[in-house]
Enzyme design. Structure first.
Site, PDB file in Angstrom:
ATOM      1  N   SER A  88      -3.433  65.597  -2.960  1.00  0.00           N
ATOM      2  CA  SER A  88      -2.873  64.693  -3.581  1.00  0.00           C
ATOM      3  C   SER A  88      -3.888  64.195  -4.745  1.00  0.00           C
ATOM      4  CB  SER A  88      -2.482  63.488  -2.740  1.00  0.00           C
ATOM      5  OG  SER A  88      -1.678  62.295  -3.444  1.00  0.00           O
ATOM      6  N   ASP A 249       8.600  66.563  -3.934  1.00  0.00           N
ATOM      7  CA  ASP A 249       8.301  66.400  -2.613  1.00  0.00           C
ATOM      8  C   ASP A 249       8.383  65.204  -2.352  1.00  0.00           C
ATOM      9  OD1 ASP A 249       6.209  65.168  -3.965  1.00  0.00           O
ATOM     10  OD2 ASP A 249       4.502  66.372  -3.385  1.00  0.00           O
ATOM     11  N   HIS A 284       5.515  64.793   0.459  1.00  0.00           N
ATOM     12  CA  HIS A 284       4.367  64.832  -0.488  1.00  0.00           C
ATOM     13  C   HIS A 284       2.907  64.620   0.702  1.00  0.00           C
ATOM     14  CE1 HIS A 284       1.275  64.340  -3.491  1.00  0.00           C
ATOM     15  NE2 HIS A 284       0.808  63.368  -3.090  1.00  0.00           N
TER      16      HIS A 284
END
Ligand SMILES: *[C@@H]1O[C@H](CO)[C@@H](O)[C@H](O)[C@H]1NC(C)=O
Ligand SMILES: *[C@@H]1O[C@H](CO)[C@@H](O)[C@H](O)[C@H]1NC(C)=O
Length: 306
Positions: A88, A249, A284
């Protein structure tokens, strides 16, 4: 919607493993040891990694510390080069780090870079909704609107606004009387109540994406419903918007991921390996938690270690 940016507070608050906790556990099962063969490089998610060529005191210090850490890790392990793994916003941070280091240093110390769902510099819609209505993922028991003012003081929040490079002219914010695209921040940000200093900063940001020039694998989820437009019918940004969904995502818009992949893959022209792995239905955050996607992430790390 519980799935969103992965930040340190989430780890502390949550009893279910998030972020890279499961990856660490898997690595420990394989014999990796904290401080010997496994090292963490936590960052402060309020600050923005600098754009290429721009100064940042916080990140100059951080990058220098990570550089030391990599050198020490290598020294402890027969001077072998390291594998960097980031998820991320950490992916954006570590890419900033790699690009900050001299080319000869990268070649000597970095064996492989594994980016898991990195935040694409081309932006994603969630950044915009956090700015308009407050972040929905920081503290679940607090209404996002109450966090909005604090959130807007973080430099990192402005960094991944939907960019023209990925979003083009498609409207990202829709109201009854006016639509805004990634070209319209000059109008949108003041309408949201952001001050002129902030607006000036956003407008002066130049997007430049440099491939890391080290062997890299990029993994990202796909096939999950992901907001790509928000509708504030009456133009009242203090209410939760309706959302229009597309592919991604759950957090990162897939067309933005692909635009980022295209930029990073330019290093293949210099014969430096780059691979993109799309994982169907991985969200995610869950990409590094759920068994089927976690296994793929682990396979990439282990393959890099061969
Ligand atoms: C805004 O965008 C929506 C959806 O794309 C479109 O239907 C609408 O006509 C647009 N409104 C204006 C004022 O341009
Ligand atoms: C992904 O999810 C969809 C919808 O639930 C399902 O039809 C599809 O088979 C899934 N794909 C994979 C590879 O799991």
């Amino acid at each position: 919607e519980t799935d969103d940016l992965c930040v340190e507070f989430v780890v502390i608050r949550s009893r279910i493993p998030t972020c890279l906790v499961r990856v660490r556990e898997e690595l420990e099962l394989l014999g990796y040891r904290d401080g010997e063969t496994l090292f963490g490089a936590p960052y402060d998610p309020r600050h923005a990694p600098p754009l290429p060529g721009q100064p940042s005191q916080v990140y100059s210090d951080y990058f220098a510390r990570v550089k030391d850490l990599v050198e020490r890790a290598s020294e402890k392990n027969q001077n072998k080069p390291v594998i960097l793994v980031a998820h991320s916003f950490g992916g954006k941070v570590i890419l900033g780090f790699v690009n900050w280091t001299p080319m000869a240093w990268r070649k000597k110390f970095i064996k492989h870079l594994v980016l898991v769902s990195p935040t694409p510099p081309e932006g994603f819609l969630g950044v915009l909704t956090s700015l308009t209505s407050g972040p929905s993922f920081l503290v679940p028991s607090v209404p996002p609107l109450l966090l909005r003012q604090m959130w807007r003081t973080f430099a990192s929040t402005l960094l991944s606004l939907p960019s023209p490079m990925a979003f083009g002219h498609r409207p990202t914010v829709i109201t009854n009387h006016k639509n805004y695209s990634a070209y319209d921040y000059k109008d949108l940000l003041p309408a949201l109540g952001l001050n002129t200093e902030v607006v000036k900063r956003v407008l002066s940001m130049q997007l430049r994406i440099d491939p890391p020039m080290v062997p890299t694998t990029y993994l990202n989820g796909v096939g999950v419903k992901t907001p790509e437009q928000v509708v504030y019918r009456e133009g009242n940004f203090d209410v939760a918007p309706e959302k229009v969904y597309g592919d991604g995502d759950g957090t990162m818009n897939f067309f933005s991921v692909l635009a980022f992949v295209k930029e990073l893959s330019r290093q293949q022209q210099a014969n430096i390996p780059f691979k993109f792995v799309a994982i169907a239905n991985a969200t995610h955050s869950d990409i590094v938690v759920q068994e089927h996607s976690l296994k793929k992430v682990m396979d990439v790390i282990l393959e890099a270690n061969h």
